[in-house]
Enzyme design. Structure first.
Site, PDB file in Angstrom:
ATOM      1  N   ASP A  13      -3.128  10.994  -0.176  1.00 56.26           N
ATOM      2  CA  ASP A  13      -4.472  10.414  -0.074  1.00 56.26           C
ATOM      3  C   ASP A  13      -5.414  11.345   0.685  1.00 56.26           C
ATOM      4  OD1 ASP A  13      -3.428   8.305  -1.424  1.00 56.26           O
ATOM      5  OD2 ASP A  13      -3.903   6.776   0.081  1.00 56.26           O
ATOM      6  N   ASP A  58      -5.512  10.566   6.766  1.00 55.26           N
ATOM      7  CA  ASP A  58      -5.263   9.252   6.174  1.00 55.26           C
ATOM      8  C   ASP A  58      -4.060   8.644   6.882  1.00 55.26           C
ATOM      9  OD1 ASP A  58      -5.867   7.355   3.749  1.00 55.26           O
ATOM     10  OD2 ASP A  58      -3.686   7.537   3.848  1.00 55.26           O
ATOM     11  N   GLU A 111      -1.216   5.297   6.965  1.00 52.05           N
ATOM     12  CA  GLU A 111      -0.621   4.084   6.414  1.00 52.05           C
ATOM     13  C   GLU A 111      -0.187   3.247   7.599  1.00 52.05           C
ATOM     14  OE1 GLU A 111      -1.009   3.504   3.352  1.00 52.05           O
ATOM     15  OE2 GLU A 111      -1.594   5.547   2.801  1.00 52.05           O
ATOM     16  N   HIS A 125      -1.513   5.819  -2.046  1.00 53.99           N
ATOM     17  CA  HIS A 125      -1.230   5.069  -0.827  1.00 53.99           C
ATOM     18  C   HIS A 125      -0.116   5.703  -0.002  1.00 53.99           C
ATOM     19  CE1 HIS A 125      -4.015   1.860  -1.782  1.00 53.99           C
ATOM     20  NE2 HIS A 125      -3.475   1.751  -2.981  1.00 53.99           N
TER      21      HIS A 125
END
Length: 572
Positions: free
Chosen positions: A172, A26, A28, A167
């Site tokens: 995540d 994942d 960001e 998040h």
């Protein structure tokens, strides 16, 4: 007895899911558009067989300000990433962590898009891993009655994930691991047990396509050729496989996305398999079956390869003609009429043969000299300016070149190219050089194919990679017999049995003794692979000592020069 809904055994499928390593990742980021920078955090979990093998987590300096709405969403501020490593320092460690694994992400195109763009922007090769998107997988497995939303938070709640997505990249990724495992558990009843079937399952597959999987149940797990047959028992499609059952099953699990092949599968009523000793035999059988059946769904049978040849005409002043049917002394094969014509024109110009299509009488030529005669490129036999005797050396030079006894016309053509270059006619010299290269390659190919087809019988062996041998008995350019001697089996009795049972091949007229050009080419490529050994041959296998083979270094220089010219044109 197998039913149409039989599931594949693990040993048929490739990599069972329980043995597949997944790296669930994942990211960001600072926005929604992938670029070489913009990643603020990477989190990843490596799992196999339900067990966590390792985790990877780091903040990343994105090289740009983080928008306020992203700060509010993720909680990652500019101060947090100020001292974090930039993405070009993080990528090597992440790529090593994920090496050899299947990449998994929720909305995978987003995450892999950023990772791919970062690799491209910072000089790292994108490893092109297999990718599984849990959003797409969930849409294939679950209905709207199961969940109103396919967001990660909704699926994590549905499956009772041990980590709540927030998040932040690692949390995540951990939640996505639980979602992945829950989805994989639901695939078992759908007949998906391997990585290959999982990747096949993700595209849309019609129920009729999947329901025909039982057509492959009777096929052996051996190399060979398969034939899809239609309602009237007609052959729809022919292919080869190292494992017949596994390959044919793939047609019913979605790995084939081409519309015409799906149409073929919908029509198929039966699949026949022809077991072969090894891949070479399968290749040759495929060629023969394509020629025999011309199946509608094979592109090669819709546009069968028809070779062209260059041959001297039979008249007082022979010229080079492009023909379909090879005869003794013809040059070829060529893949297209244009290539054959180019070679014919180059050879005629170098040898001094006429290029007009007039049929000139040896007794009383009555034509008028053409423009080529005025340019000094033809001696005008049509007007009686050249006798049959004076013309004969040009014909002899061509026949000797094709036979591999000398390369005088090639030497002349090269001298012409050098004269043009010396006169600063560089574009014309380059064009003539490239035309000569086409001719040299054609003659070299002809000599190699003819040398093999001329041998009455040749027996060769290739290591099978497991301590045994694969054998081929070749007669006049055709595969007459094939077999194997597995590890521990004495090879020579196998060879003797293969020779005794080999197909009888009678040499026919023509440069290839009647053998199909594609079959001779397949055999030649197999015989010249590293590790292949000659067991016995009825006559020496050798190319002409004065053939085009000695021009290989010149061809290499031409290829290098052409590459430099292409670079120069691109820069300009």
């Amino acid at each position: 007895m197998h039913s149409a809904h039989d599931q594949l055994a693990f040993d048929e499928l490739g990599t069972p899911l329980r043995e597949t390593t997944f790296v669930v990742v994942d990211l960001e980021t600072t926005g929604t558009r992938p670029g070489p920078d913009g990643i603020t955090e990477i989190g990843a979990v490596k799992v196999r067989g339900g067990e966590v093998l390792g985790e990877f987590a780091t903040l990343v300096n994105p090289g740009m300000p983080i928008p306020p709405q992203i700060v509010a969403l993720t909680g990652i501020t500019g101060a947090m990433v100020y001292d974090a490593p930039p993405v070009d320092e993080v990528l090597p460690a992440f790529l090593e962590f994920a090496a050899g694994a299947v990449l998994v992400a929720h909305n995978a195109p987003f995450d892999t898009g950023f990772l791919r763009a970062a690799c491209q922007g910072h000089g790292y090769a994108w490893p092109k891993p297999a990718v599984v998107c849990t959003v797409r997988l969930a849409r294939r497995v679950l209905s709207r009655q199961d969940t109103p939303s396919f967001r990660l938070s909704a699926l994590a709640a549905l499956f009772g994930a041990t980590t709540t997505p927030n998040h932040r990249a690692l949390d995540d990724a951990r939640a996505t691991v639980d979602v992945l495992h829950a989805l994989l558990e639901r695939l078992g009843p759908l007949g998906v047990h391997s990585l290959e079937e999982l990747l096949d399952f993700l595209p849309e597959v019609t129920p009729a396509q999947r329901g025909k999987r039982g057509l492959a149940a009777h096929l052996p797990e051996r190399p060979g050729v398969y034939l899809f047959r239609g309602p009237g028992d007609e052959v729809l499609y022919v292919g080869t496989a190292s494992n017949l059952r596994r390959r044919v099953r793939q047609y019913f699990t979605g790995s084939e996305s081409r519309g015409r092949i799906r149409e073929m599968v919908a029509l198929a009523q039966r699949v026949d398999g022809i077991e072969c000793s090894h891949a070479l035999e399968a290749q040759v059988r495929e060629l023969r079956l394509l020629a025999a059946h011309r199946p509608a769904y094979n592109r090669r049978s819709k546009n069968p390869r028809k070779s062209w040849w260059v041959a001297l005409t039979e008249e007082a002043f022979p010229r080079l003609s492009v023909v379909r049917l090879p005869k003794d002394g013809a040059l070829g094969p060529f893949g297209s009429q244009a290539m054959a014509r180019l070679a014919a024109d180059s050879l005629a110009g170098a040898a001094g043969l006429r290029t007009c299509t007039l049929r000139i009488s040896a007794k009383a030529p009555s034509g008028k000299p053409c423009a080529l005669a005025e340019l000094g490129r033809c001696a005008a036999p049509c007007a009686g300016h050249q006798s049959v005797t004076a013309y004969a050396p040009s014909v002899h030079a061509v026949t000797e070149l094709i036979a591999g006894r000398h390369t005088v016309p090639l030497d002349i053509a090269l001298h012409q190219v050098e004269e043009l270059a010396a006169g600063h006619h560089f574009e014309q010299a380059a064009r003539r050089r490239d035309e000569l290269a086409v001719l040299v390659r054609a003659i070299g190919k002809a000599h190699r194919l003819t040398a093999l087809a001329a041998i009455q019988e040749l027996v060769a062996a290739a290591p099978d990679g497991e301590g045994g041998w694969e054998f081929a008995v070749v007669r006049h350019g055709r595969l007459a017999s094939a077999g194997v001697a597995r590890r521990g089996v004495p090879p020579m009795p196998v060879v003797d049995a293969l020779v005794a049972s080999a197909e009888t091949v009678t040499a026919e007229a023509g440069p290839l003794y009647g053998a199909p050009e594609e079959e001779v080419g397949v055999l030649l490529r197999w015989l010249t692979r590293p590790g292949v050994r000659l067991v016995r041959t009825s006559s020496p296998w050798a190319e002409p000592a004065h053939g085009a083979g000695r021009w290989q270094r010149w061809l290499d220089r031409v290829a290098a020069a052409a590459a430099l010219e292409n670079v120069g044109q691109a820069l300009n």
